[in-house]
Write a protein that holds these residues in place. Structure first.
Motif, PDB file in Angstrom:
ATOM      1  N   UNK A  43       0.811  -1.231   0.000  1.00  0.00           N
ATOM      2  CA  UNK A  43       0.000   0.000   0.000  1.00  0.00           C
ATOM      3  C   UNK A  43       0.841   1.278   0.000  1.00  0.00           C
ATOM      4  N   UNK A  44       2.075   1.200   0.474  1.00  0.00           N
ATOM      5  CA  UNK A  44       2.935   2.382   0.554  1.00  0.00           C
ATOM      6  C   UNK A  44       3.821   2.568  -0.671  1.00  0.00           C
ATOM      7  N   UNK A  45       3.797   1.607  -1.588  1.00  0.00           N
ATOM      8  CA  UNK A  45       4.632   1.696  -2.782  1.00  0.00           C
ATOM      9  C   UNK A  45       3.926   2.508  -3.863  1.00  0.00           C
ATOM     10  N   UNK A  46       4.698   3.196  -4.714  1.00  0.00           N
ATOM     11  CA  UNK A  46       4.070   3.990  -5.781  1.00  0.00           C
ATOM     12  C   UNK A  46       3.429   3.100  -6.839  1.00  0.00           C
ATOM     13  N   UNK A  47       2.529   3.668  -7.560  1.00  0.00           N
ATOM     14  CA  UNK A  47       1.923   2.953  -8.674  1.00  0.00           C
ATOM     15  C   UNK A  47       0.415   2.865  -8.592  1.00  0.00           C
ATOM     16  N   UNK A  48      -0.130   2.989  -7.410  1.00  0.00           N
ATOM     17  CA  UNK A  48      -1.578   3.045  -7.272  1.00  0.00           C
ATOM     18  C   UNK A  48      -2.297   1.713  -7.207  1.00  0.00           C
ATOM     19  N   UNK A  49      -1.644   0.626  -7.515  1.00  0.00           N
ATOM     20  CA  UNK A  49      -2.308  -0.676  -7.452  1.00  0.00           C
ATOM     21  C   UNK A  49      -1.513  -1.577  -6.508  1.00  0.00           C
ATOM     22  N   UNK A  50      -2.052  -1.848  -5.322  1.00  0.00           N
ATOM     23  CA  UNK A  50      -1.279  -2.617  -4.343  1.00  0.00           C
ATOM     24  C   UNK A  50      -0.928  -4.026  -4.811  1.00  0.00           C
ATOM     25  N   UNK A  51      -1.771  -4.643  -5.610  1.00  0.00           N
ATOM     26  CA  UNK A  51      -1.473  -5.988  -6.092  1.00  0.00           C
ATOM     27  C   UNK A  51      -0.250  -6.007  -6.990  1.00  0.00           C
ATOM     28  N   UNK A  52      -0.220  -5.083  -7.958  1.00  0.00           N
ATOM     29  CA  UNK A  52       0.943  -5.017  -8.857  1.00  0.00           C
ATOM     30  C   UNK A  52       2.198  -4.629  -8.090  1.00  0.00           C
ATOM     31  N   UNK A  53       2.041  -3.724  -7.123  1.00  0.00           N
ATOM     32  CA  UNK A  53       3.199  -3.310  -6.315  1.00  0.00           C
ATOM     33  C   UNK A  53       3.749  -4.496  -5.520  1.00  0.00           C
TER      34      UNK A  53
END
Length: 105
Positions: A43-53
């Motif tokens: 959830x804290x990683x960039x990209x907006x989609x927690x699954x892909x992150x």
């Protein structure tokens, strides 16, 4: 440990048992820990989609920390991370919604 993290641990352990050689429980445990960290960080990683992150983080971490696991198995573990992170995000959204009034109100 939260219930979500326990559920994720169990799912990852089941999958990793099938993917990591049985005589390498140390490697399996490390892979599960790495995957849980990727899901938790998602959830804290960039990209907006927690699954892909989570999938991307898991792929990178597993390749770096568990290179003995074959690449197809690392991809399978990363897909589970994607699913777990997406499920957790959907639960958070659902839990933040107001409750619908009951029909008798």
């Amino acid at each position: 440990m939260s219930s979500d993290r326990t559920d994720a641990s169990v799912r990852l352990l089941r999958v990793s048992t099938a993917l990591v050689p049985p005589d390498r429980s140390d490697l399996r445990d490390l892979a599960v820990d790495v995957c849980l960290e990727a899901v938790q960080l998602a959830p804290d990683l960039p990209g907006g989609h927690p699954g892909r992150a989570a999938r991307g983080a898991a792929l990178l971490l597993l390749a770096d920390l568990c290179p003995e696991i074959p690449e197809p198995a690392r991809r399978d573990l990363a897909r589970i991370c994607d699913l777990l992170a997406t499920t957790a995000a959907l639960r958070r959204i659902r839990d933040s919604l107001p409750e619908a009034p009951s029909p008798d109100q």
